[in-house]
Design a protein around this motif. Structure first.
Motif, PDB file in Angstrom:
ATOM      1  N   ARG A  48       0.809  -1.220   0.000  1.00  0.00           N
ATOM      2  CA  ARG A  48       0.000   0.000   0.000  1.00  0.00           C
ATOM      3  C   ARG A  48       0.843   1.273   0.000  1.00  0.00           C
ATOM      4  O   ARG A  48       0.333   2.354   0.258  1.00  0.00           O
ATOM      5  CB  ARG A  48      -0.947   0.002   1.196  1.00  0.00           C
ATOM      6  CG  ARG A  48      -1.915  -1.159   1.188  1.00  0.00           C
ATOM      7  CD  ARG A  48      -2.998  -0.982   2.213  1.00  0.00           C
ATOM      8  NE  ARG A  48      -3.805  -2.161   2.358  1.00  0.00           N
ATOM      9  CZ  ARG A  48      -4.815  -2.488   1.568  1.00  0.00           C
ATOM     10  NH1 ARG A  48      -5.125  -1.710   0.568  1.00  0.00           N
ATOM     11  NH2 ARG A  48      -5.509  -3.585   1.781  1.00  0.00           N
ATOM     12  N   SER A  49       2.115   1.128  -0.296  1.00  0.00           N
ATOM     13  CA  SER A  49       2.995   2.295  -0.287  1.00  0.00           C
ATOM     14  C   SER A  49       2.755   3.173  -1.510  1.00  0.00           C
ATOM     15  O   SER A  49       2.181   2.743  -2.515  1.00  0.00           O
ATOM     16  CB  SER A  49       4.458   1.855  -0.254  1.00  0.00           C
ATOM     17  OG  SER A  49       4.845   1.341  -1.508  1.00  0.00           O
ATOM     18  N   GLU A  50       3.222   4.397  -1.407  1.00  0.00           N
ATOM     19  CA  GLU A  50       3.077   5.343  -2.511  1.00  0.00           C
ATOM     20  C   GLU A  50       3.927   4.940  -3.713  1.00  0.00           C
ATOM     21  O   GLU A  50       3.548   5.181  -4.854  1.00  0.00           O
ATOM     22  CB  GLU A  50       3.418   6.748  -2.037  1.00  0.00           C
ATOM     23  CG  GLU A  50       2.429   7.284  -1.034  1.00  0.00           C
ATOM     24  CD  GLU A  50       2.839   8.620  -0.441  1.00  0.00           C
ATOM     25  OE1 GLU A  50       3.831   9.213  -0.892  1.00  0.00           O
ATOM     26  OE2 GLU A  50       2.136   9.080   0.478  1.00  0.00           O
ATOM     27  N   THR A  52       4.593   1.805  -4.654  1.00  0.00           N
ATOM     28  CA  THR A  52       3.857   0.727  -5.313  1.00  0.00           C
ATOM     29  C   THR A  52       2.704   1.303  -6.129  1.00  0.00           C
ATOM     30  O   THR A  52       2.457   0.887  -7.265  1.00  0.00           O
ATOM     31  CB  THR A  52       3.335  -0.290  -4.285  1.00  0.00           C
ATOM     32  OG1 THR A  52       4.441  -0.762  -3.500  1.00  0.00           O
ATOM     33  CG2 THR A  52       2.668  -1.467  -4.952  1.00  0.00           C
ATOM     34  N   SER A  53       2.012   2.289  -5.588  1.00  0.00           N
ATOM     35  CA  SER A  53       0.920   2.939  -6.319  1.00  0.00           C
ATOM     36  C   SER A  53       1.444   3.649  -7.566  1.00  0.00           C
ATOM     37  O   SER A  53       0.822   3.584  -8.628  1.00  0.00           O
ATOM     38  CB  SER A  53       0.203   3.948  -5.432  1.00  0.00           C
ATOM     39  OG  SER A  53      -0.402   3.305  -4.347  1.00  0.00           O
ATOM     40  N   ALA A  54       2.588   4.324  -7.434  1.00  0.00           N
ATOM     41  CA  ALA A  54       3.183   5.015  -8.583  1.00  0.00           C
ATOM     42  C   ALA A  54       3.592   4.016  -9.663  1.00  0.00           C
ATOM     43  O   ALA A  54       3.405   4.274 -10.858  1.00  0.00           O
ATOM     44  CB  ALA A  54       4.389   5.844  -8.141  1.00  0.00           C
ATOM     45  N   LEU A  55       4.123   2.857  -9.250  1.00  0.00           N
ATOM     46  CA  LEU A  55       4.505   1.825 -10.213  1.00  0.00           C
ATOM     47  C   LEU A  55       3.269   1.274 -10.925  1.00  0.00           C
ATOM     48  O   LEU A  55       3.273   1.102 -12.141  1.00  0.00           O
ATOM     49  CB  LEU A  55       5.279   0.702  -9.519  1.00  0.00           C
ATOM     50  CG  LEU A  55       5.727  -0.447 -10.422  1.00  0.00           C
ATOM     51  CD1 LEU A  55       6.620   0.065 -11.562  1.00  0.00           C
ATOM     52  CD2 LEU A  55       6.439  -1.518  -9.613  1.00  0.00           C
ATOM     53  N   ARG A  56       2.208   1.027 -10.171  1.00  0.00           N
ATOM     54  CA  ARG A  56       0.960   0.563 -10.795  1.00  0.00           C
ATOM     55  C   ARG A  56       0.456   1.580 -11.825  1.00  0.00           C
ATOM     56  O   ARG A  56       0.031   1.212 -12.912  1.00  0.00           O
ATOM     57  CB  ARG A  56      -0.118   0.354  -9.724  1.00  0.00           C
ATOM     58  CG  ARG A  56      -0.037  -0.955  -9.037  1.00  0.00           C
ATOM     59  CD  ARG A  56      -1.322  -1.256  -8.257  1.00  0.00           C
ATOM     60  NE  ARG A  56      -1.179  -2.527  -7.594  1.00  0.00           N
ATOM     61  CZ  ARG A  56      -0.807  -2.681  -6.327  1.00  0.00           C
ATOM     62  NH1 ARG A  56      -0.584  -1.636  -5.576  1.00  0.00           N
ATOM     63  NH2 ARG A  56      -0.685  -3.885  -5.811  1.00  0.00           N
ATOM     64  N   GLN A  57       0.505   2.845 -11.457  1.00  0.00           N
ATOM     65  CA  GLN A  57       0.028   3.896 -12.356  1.00  0.00           C
ATOM     66  C   GLN A  57       0.868   3.943 -13.632  1.00  0.00           C
ATOM     67  O   GLN A  57       0.320   4.024 -14.736  1.00  0.00           O
ATOM     68  CB  GLN A  57       0.074   5.245 -11.646  1.00  0.00           C
ATOM     69  CG  GLN A  57      -0.414   6.388 -12.496  1.00  0.00           C
ATOM     70  CD  GLN A  57      -0.306   7.724 -11.792  1.00  0.00           C
ATOM     71  OE1 GLN A  57       0.519   7.912 -10.902  1.00  0.00           O
ATOM     72  NE2 GLN A  57      -1.132   8.673 -12.192  1.00  0.00           N
ATOM     73  N   GLN A  58       2.191   3.890 -13.519  1.00  0.00           N
ATOM     74  CA  GLN A  58       3.052   3.945 -14.700  1.00  0.00           C
ATOM     75  C   GLN A  58       2.896   2.700 -15.574  1.00  0.00           C
ATOM     76  O   GLN A  58       2.937   2.796 -16.800  1.00  0.00           O
ATOM     77  CB  GLN A  58       4.519   4.128 -14.291  1.00  0.00           C
ATOM     78  CG  GLN A  58       4.831   5.473 -13.697  1.00  0.00           C
ATOM     79  CD  GLN A  58       4.507   6.626 -14.633  1.00  0.00           C
ATOM     80  OE1 GLN A  58       4.742   6.560 -15.832  1.00  0.00           O
ATOM     81  NE2 GLN A  58       3.955   7.694 -14.086  1.00  0.00           N
ATOM     82  N   LEU A  59       2.710   1.539 -14.949  1.00  0.00           N
ATOM     83  CA  LEU A  59       2.480   0.326 -15.728  1.00  0.00           C
ATOM     84  C   LEU A  59       1.155   0.412 -16.477  1.00  0.00           C
ATOM     85  O   LEU A  59       1.054   0.011 -17.640  1.00  0.00           O
ATOM     86  CB  LEU A  59       2.507  -0.912 -14.823  1.00  0.00           C
ATOM     87  CG  LEU A  59       3.892  -1.354 -14.349  1.00  0.00           C
ATOM     88  CD1 LEU A  59       3.775  -2.415 -13.263  1.00  0.00           C
ATOM     89  CD2 LEU A  59       4.723  -1.868 -15.511  1.00  0.00           C
ATOM     90  N   THR A  60       0.147   0.956 -15.831  1.00  0.00           N
ATOM     91  CA  THR A  60      -1.149   1.134 -16.483  1.00  0.00           C
ATOM     92  C   THR A  60      -1.024   2.089 -17.667  1.00  0.00           C
ATOM     93  O   THR A  60      -1.609   1.849 -18.731  1.00  0.00           O
ATOM     94  CB  THR A  60      -2.194   1.647 -15.477  1.00  0.00           C
ATOM     95  OG1 THR A  60      -2.275   0.719 -14.390  1.00  0.00           O
ATOM     96  CG2 THR A  60      -3.560   1.782 -16.115  1.00  0.00           C
ATOM     97  N   LEU A  61      -0.259   3.170 -17.496  1.00  0.00           N
ATOM     98  CA  LEU A  61      -0.031   4.105 -18.600  1.00  0.00           C
ATOM     99  C   LEU A  61       0.701   3.443 -19.763  1.00  0.00           C
ATOM    100  O   LEU A  61       0.532   3.848 -20.919  1.00  0.00           O
ATOM    101  CB  LEU A  61       0.760   5.321 -18.120  1.00  0.00           C
ATOM    102  CG  LEU A  61       0.014   6.297 -17.219  1.00  0.00           C
ATOM    103  CD1 LEU A  61       0.973   7.358 -16.677  1.00  0.00           C
ATOM    104  CD2 LEU A  61      -1.142   6.949 -17.957  1.00  0.00           C
ATOM    105  N   ALA A  62       1.505   2.421 -19.473  1.00  0.00           N
ATOM    106  CA  ALA A  62       2.238   1.700 -20.510  1.00  0.00           C
ATOM    107  C   ALA A  62       1.370   0.643 -21.182  1.00  0.00           C
ATOM    108  O   ALA A  62       1.841  -0.072 -22.069  1.00  0.00           O
ATOM    109  CB  ALA A  62       3.487   1.062 -19.916  1.00  0.00           C
ATOM    110  N   GLY A  63       0.118   0.517 -20.747  1.00  0.00           N
ATOM    111  CA  GLY A  63      -0.796  -0.443 -21.367  1.00  0.00           C
ATOM    112  C   GLY A  63      -0.764  -1.815 -20.749  1.00  0.00           C
ATOM    113  O   GLY A  63      -1.233  -2.787 -21.343  1.00  0.00           O
ATOM    114  N   VAL A  64      -0.234  -1.913 -19.552  1.00  0.00           N
ATOM    115  CA  VAL A  64      -0.122  -3.198 -18.859  1.00  0.00           C
ATOM    116  C   VAL A  64      -1.401  -3.501 -18.102  1.00  0.00           C
ATOM    117  O   VAL A  64      -2.044  -2.614 -17.561  1.00  0.00           O
ATOM    118  CB  VAL A  64       1.081  -3.154 -17.877  1.00  0.00           C
ATOM    119  CG1 VAL A  64       1.090  -4.343 -16.945  1.00  0.00           C
ATOM    120  CG2 VAL A  64       2.370  -3.058 -18.639  1.00  0.00           C
ATOM    121  N   GLU A  65      -1.738  -4.782 -18.056  1.00  0.00           N
ATOM    122  CA  GLU A  65      -2.855  -5.238 -17.241  1.00  0.00           C
ATOM    123  C   GLU A  65      -2.280  -5.771 -15.930  1.00  0.00           C
ATOM    124  O   GLU A  65      -1.515  -6.735 -15.932  1.00  0.00           O
ATOM    125  CB  GLU A  65      -3.638  -6.335 -17.959  1.00  0.00           C
ATOM    126  CG  GLU A  65      -4.818  -6.828 -17.164  1.00  0.00           C
ATOM    127  CD  GLU A  65      -5.551  -7.956 -17.872  1.00  0.00           C
ATOM    128  OE1 GLU A  65      -6.147  -8.786 -17.150  1.00  0.00           O
ATOM    129  OE2 GLU A  65      -5.503  -8.021 -19.099  1.00  0.00           O
TER     130      GLU A  65
END
Length: 167
Positions: A48-50, A52-65
């Motif tokens: 739940r760290s910031e 980890t959230s930033a990594l999720r956001q950048q992966l989502t922007l890269a088109g990752v599921e």
């Protein structure tokens, strides 16, 4: 005559900056990313760290599921972030005048029992001036630096994943 000179100067400047690869900060383009459409699971020391959230956001922007671990899924293991602060210079009153902030984390990636990226450290470094008379402003500036540095770490991780998977 003056308008023609201005136009030519502006045109030359535009061509020079586009030709050298200049890109606005924060304008990451993942259109041709190998990660686009891939399934990635994130295993984090602090889920739940910031960071980890930033990594999720950048992966989502890269088109990752973002998914859970499974067969064929690229799994990224992320350690907790490490923050260090050190004084670069002192004032006449022996107080910190300039501070260096360093944020780092270690990540690795594997897919189907094959290690794709060994444990690799990523880090972001920022320098800031320290005004002892403006404590509130300094605290807010540090918070903004932390946020920006986390985003930079996440972008570094996504780029390294993309480059490594392209091999």
């Amino acid at each position: 005559m003056l308008n023609t000179l201005r136009f030519n100067l502006l045109l030359s400047l535009i061509l020079a900056t586009s030709g050298c690869g200049f890109q606005l900060k924060g304008d990451q383009s993942f259109e041709k990313s190998i990660l686009n459409g891939a399934e990635v699971a994130i295993i984090s020391a602090a889920p739940r760290s910031e960071l980890t959230s930033a990594l999720r956001q950048q992966l989502t922007l890269a088109g990752v599921e973002i998914t859970t671990s499974g067969s064929g899924v690229l799994t990224v293991k992320l350690s907790g972030e490490q923050f260090t602060q050190r004084n670069l210079s002192l004032t006449a009153q022996a107080r910190a005048a300039e501070i260096e902030l360093t944020l780092s984390a270690v990540f690795s990636a594997h897919q189907d029992q094959q290690e794709r990226i060994i444990a690799t450290q990523v880090q972001a470094v920022r320098r800031m001036l320290n005004d002892p008379r403006n404590i509130v402003g300094k605290t807010e500036e540090m918070r903004l630096f932390h946020e920006e540095m986390r985003r930079d770490l996440a972008i570094q991780i996504v780029r390294r994943l993309d480059n490594r998977l392209a091999d």
